[in-house]
Motif scaffolding. Sequence first.
Motif, PDB file in Angstrom:
ATOM      1  N   THR A  44      14.608 -15.417 -29.209  1.00 30.22           N
ATOM      2  CA  THR A  44      15.776 -14.616 -29.560  1.00 30.22           C
ATOM      3  C   THR A  44      15.418 -13.168 -29.868  1.00 30.22           C
ATOM      4  N   THR A  45      14.193 -12.774 -29.581  1.00 35.52           N
ATOM      5  CA  THR A  45      13.745 -11.410 -29.860  1.00 35.52           C
ATOM      6  C   THR A  45      13.816 -10.573 -28.596  1.00 35.52           C
ATOM      7  N   PRO A  46      14.661  -9.562 -28.567  1.00 33.90           N
ATOM      8  CA  PRO A  46      14.814  -8.766 -27.340  1.00 33.90           C
ATOM      9  C   PRO A  46      13.505  -8.189 -26.809  1.00 33.90           C
ATOM     10  N   SER A  47      12.568  -7.857 -27.689  1.00 39.02           N
ATOM     11  CA  SER A  47      11.312  -7.245 -27.236  1.00 39.02           C
ATOM     12  C   SER A  47      10.409  -8.226 -26.506  1.00 39.02           C
ATOM     13  N   ASN A  48      10.712  -9.519 -26.569  1.00 35.58           N
ATOM     14  CA  ASN A  48       9.945 -10.512 -25.817  1.00 35.58           C
ATOM     15  C   ASN A  48      10.347 -10.538 -24.345  1.00 35.58           C
ATOM     16  N   TYR A  49      11.368  -9.833 -24.020  1.00 33.90           N
ATOM     17  CA  TYR A  49      11.840  -9.741 -22.645  1.00 33.90           C
ATOM     18  C   TYR A  49      11.652  -8.301 -22.156  1.00 33.90           C
ATOM     19  N   GLN A  55      12.788  -7.199 -10.444  1.00 34.37           N
ATOM     20  CA  GLN A  55      13.917  -6.314 -10.717  1.00 34.37           C
ATOM     21  C   GLN A  55      15.176  -7.161 -10.849  1.00 34.37           C
ATOM     22  N   LEU A  56      15.985  -6.829 -11.834  1.00 33.43           N
ATOM     23  CA  LEU A  56      17.203  -7.577 -12.104  1.00 33.43           C
ATOM     24  C   LEU A  56      18.394  -6.650 -11.981  1.00 33.43           C
ATOM     25  N   VAL A  57      19.459  -7.169 -11.425  1.00 29.59           N
ATOM     26  CA  VAL A  57      20.686  -6.403 -11.256  1.00 29.59           C
ATOM     27  C   VAL A  57      21.834  -7.188 -11.866  1.00 29.59           C
ATOM     28  N   LEU A  90      29.417 -12.814 -16.042  1.00 36.06           N
ATOM     29  CA  LEU A  90      28.383 -11.874 -15.650  1.00 36.06           C
ATOM     30  C   LEU A  90      27.333 -12.569 -14.798  1.00 36.06           C
ATOM     31  N   SER A  91      26.749 -11.823 -13.878  1.00 39.28           N
ATOM     32  CA  SER A  91      25.666 -12.338 -13.043  1.00 39.28           C
ATOM     33  C   SER A  91      24.439 -11.459 -13.197  1.00 39.28           C
ATOM     34  N   CYS A  92      23.288 -12.091 -13.090  1.00 40.39           N
ATOM     35  CA  CYS A  92      22.000 -11.398 -13.172  1.00 40.39           C
ATOM     36  C   CYS A  92      21.177 -11.883 -11.989  1.00 40.39           C
ATOM     37  N   ASP A 111      32.869  -7.731 -28.915  1.00 39.59           N
ATOM     38  CA  ASP A 111      31.953  -8.060 -27.822  1.00 39.59           C
ATOM     39  C   ASP A 111      31.740  -6.884 -26.884  1.00 39.59           C
ATOM     40  N   THR A 112      32.487  -5.811 -27.098  1.00 40.94           N
ATOM     41  CA  THR A 112      32.353  -4.632 -26.249  1.00 40.94           C
ATOM     42  C   THR A 112      30.950  -4.055 -26.347  1.00 40.94           C
ATOM     43  N   ALA A 113      30.292  -3.893 -25.185  1.00 34.16           N
ATOM     44  CA  ALA A 113      28.914  -3.398 -25.134  1.00 34.16           C
ATOM     45  C   ALA A 113      28.464  -3.352 -23.678  1.00 34.16           C
ATOM     46  N   VAL A 114      27.282  -2.793 -23.481  1.00 33.08           N
ATOM     47  CA  VAL A 114      26.608  -2.905 -22.192  1.00 33.08           C
ATOM     48  C   VAL A 114      25.723  -4.144 -22.241  1.00 33.08           C
ATOM     49  N   TYR A 115      25.941  -5.042 -21.305  1.00 30.10           N
ATOM     50  CA  TYR A 115      25.194  -6.295 -21.249  1.00 30.10           C
ATOM     51  C   TYR A 115      24.087  -6.193 -20.194  1.00 30.10           C
ATOM     52  N   SER A 116      22.878  -6.571 -20.610  1.00 32.17           N
ATOM     53  CA  SER A 116      21.724  -6.486 -19.722  1.00 32.17           C
ATOM     54  C   SER A 116      20.974  -7.809 -19.711  1.00 32.17           C
ATOM     55  N   CYS A 117      20.231  -8.031 -18.651  1.00 31.10           N
ATOM     56  CA  CYS A 117      19.392  -9.227 -18.586  1.00 31.10           C
ATOM     57  C   CYS A 117      17.937  -8.822 -18.344  1.00 31.10           C
ATOM     58  N   ALA A 118      17.040  -9.730 -18.674  1.00 32.04           N
ATOM     59  CA  ALA A 118      15.620  -9.470 -18.495  1.00 32.04           C
ATOM     60  C   ALA A 118      14.855 -10.781 -18.463  1.00 32.04           C
ATOM     61  N   VAL A 119      13.671 -10.712 -17.912  1.00 32.99           N
ATOM     62  CA  VAL A 119      12.795 -11.875 -17.795  1.00 32.99           C
ATOM     63  C   VAL A 119      11.843 -11.926 -18.988  1.00 32.99           C
ATOM     64  N   ASP A 120      11.604 -13.113 -19.495  1.00 32.01           N
ATOM     65  CA  ASP A 120      10.619 -13.292 -20.573  1.00 32.01           C
ATOM     66  C   ASP A 120       9.265 -12.805 -20.083  1.00 32.01           C
ATOM     67  N   ARG A 121       8.567 -12.102 -20.929  1.00 33.16           N
ATOM     68  CA  ARG A 121       7.272 -11.525 -20.554  1.00 33.16           C
ATOM     69  C   ARG A 121       6.208 -12.591 -20.358  1.00 33.16           C
ATOM     70  N   VAL A 122       6.451 -13.796 -20.920  1.00 36.41           N
ATOM     71  CA  VAL A 122       5.484 -14.884 -20.821  1.00 36.41           C
ATOM     72  C   VAL A 122       6.110 -16.012 -20.004  1.00 36.41           C
ATOM     73  N   PRO A 123       5.553 -16.339 -18.825  1.00 37.32           N
ATOM     74  CA  PRO A 123       6.116 -17.421 -18.015  1.00 37.32           C
ATOM     75  C   PRO A 123       6.051 -18.769 -18.719  1.00 37.32           C
ATOM     76  N   TRP A 124       6.950 -19.647 -18.348  1.00 38.33           N
ATOM     77  CA  TRP A 124       6.984 -21.037 -18.800  1.00 38.33           C
ATOM     78  C   TRP A 124       7.354 -21.187 -20.274  1.00 38.33           C
ATOM     79  N   ARG A 125       7.496 -20.144 -21.032  1.00 35.31           N
ATOM     80  CA  ARG A 125       7.818 -20.242 -22.447  1.00 35.31           C
ATOM     81  C   ARG A 125       9.298 -20.519 -22.625  1.00 35.31           C
TER      82      ARG A 125
END
Length: 126
Positions: free
Chosen positions: A108-113, A3-5, A20-22, A90-104
């Motif tokens: 630049t594709t959002p769906s990979n996270y 979980q990321l905050v 920003l912090s994640c 730059d106005t937007a909601v900024y989110s973070c996420a973990v890559d679905r594949v470790p060590w990779r």
Amino acid sequence: QVQLVESGGGLVQAGGSLRLSCAASVRTASVSAIGWSRQAPGKERDFVAGISWSGIGTYYADSVKGRFTISRDNAKNTVYLQMNSLKPEDTAVYSCAVDRVPWREPTTTPSNYGPWGQGTQVTVSS
């Protein structure tokens, strides 16, 4: 599941800066790339920046290169996004996420996270 905050958003004038912090809930996030994305109302989610698990590899969207800097502190399970010279677009909601594949290396594709966090609002006034 990791979980990321996100935190650190706010209202700033054009030309200003924000950091920003994640924060990740578990240490396993340290073996994966982490990405930042942003989504403005009515628009698709756009990749902003990504950082490899080691912190050595960093990638940026063309629109933020030279202005944003991504970094990570694995000891604190935290990734940062330093945003300088902010623009109204730059106005937007900024989110973070973990890559679905470790060590990779980060992509630049959002769906990979995922899943993307709820995000933090960044508003840049002109």
